[in-house]
Write an enzyme that holds these catalytic residues in place. Sequence first.
Site, PDB file in Angstrom:
ATOM      1  N   PRO A 256      41.345  45.611  37.078  1.00 47.43           N
ATOM      2  CA  PRO A 256      42.248  46.288  36.031  1.00 47.43           C
ATOM      3  C   PRO A 256      43.386  47.146  36.632  1.00 47.43           C
ATOM      4  CG  PRO A 256      40.051  47.363  36.742  1.00 47.43           C
ATOM      5  CD  PRO A 256      40.020  46.204  37.179  1.00 47.43           C
ATOM      6  N   GLU A 257      44.624  46.643  36.117  1.00 45.87           N
ATOM      7  CA  GLU A 257      45.734  47.450  36.687  1.00 45.87           C
ATOM      8  C   GLU A 257      46.257  48.547  35.662  1.00 45.87           C
ATOM      9  OE1 GLU A 257      48.627  45.768  39.067  1.00 45.87           O
ATOM     10  OE2 GLU A 257      47.443  43.991  39.491  1.00 45.87           O
TER      11      GLU A 257
END
Length: 268
Positions: free
Chosen positions: A2-3
């Site tokens: 996840p960014e």
Amino acid sequence: MPELPEVETTVRGLSRVLKNRRIERVEARRPDLRRALPHDLGQRLTGANVTELRRRAKYGLINTDRGDTLVFHLGMSGHWRIDPSELGKHDHFILTTDEGHRLALNDARRFGSLDLVRTDELGEWAPFKALGPEPLGLGADELKRRLAGRTAAIKLLLLDQRIVAGLGNIYVCEALYRAGIHPGRAGGSISLERLKRLVRAIHDVLGEAIAAGGSTLRNFASPDGELGYFPKSFAVYDREGQPCQCGGTVRRIVQGGRSTFYCPSCQR
Ligand SMILES: [Zn+2]
């Protein structure tokens, strides 16, 4: 992994069912993720009203009317599920709201974290203390000041959370490509004019990804209720050997132990 856009999308999705709701029930199904969960998590959250949800860097923040903030980090594989039809073995932490919504933090690899911090002490909390400004609020003049005198590669400097918070590998590669800046260029040597293009590129790549994530929220009543992950397409990231739209070829190099993708013709 996840960014920032996934975390932002997750916070917006959680907000729909959590904001202004009371937490009826808290269930920690194991004592730790990357580190131990706070021992008084259940006691401090049960019965509390959620007043606000926000994001800082790649952390999600859930504020309550008791002056606490539940801080979550999704690590490598974490995601929240809203009203999952059944719980799986990787659903480690469950919140139930007064409307009966069940929110499960699922994290197969357990690199994520949950912390409970007094809201008015967040700025002094160790993981936040050294964080640089948010990339979406960043201006070129400020970036210029932060890069002044730095001889390290711009790619590595943009990944340094003390310089800008929450930018990850994918978006740094994409932003440098859009700005036409070579990832190996010394950070302090880049002109203000080019940094303006870079800041605009950072805002654009993140903004587009957040918009793409937001559009998936409309139908988040997927069977799994999984929040925050959505299909994305990139100009250079993970495209080694493929054509750039200039006719050149995307290359991969390793900087600081991580892959950088760029176009040697477009980026100088
Ligand atoms: Zn190119």
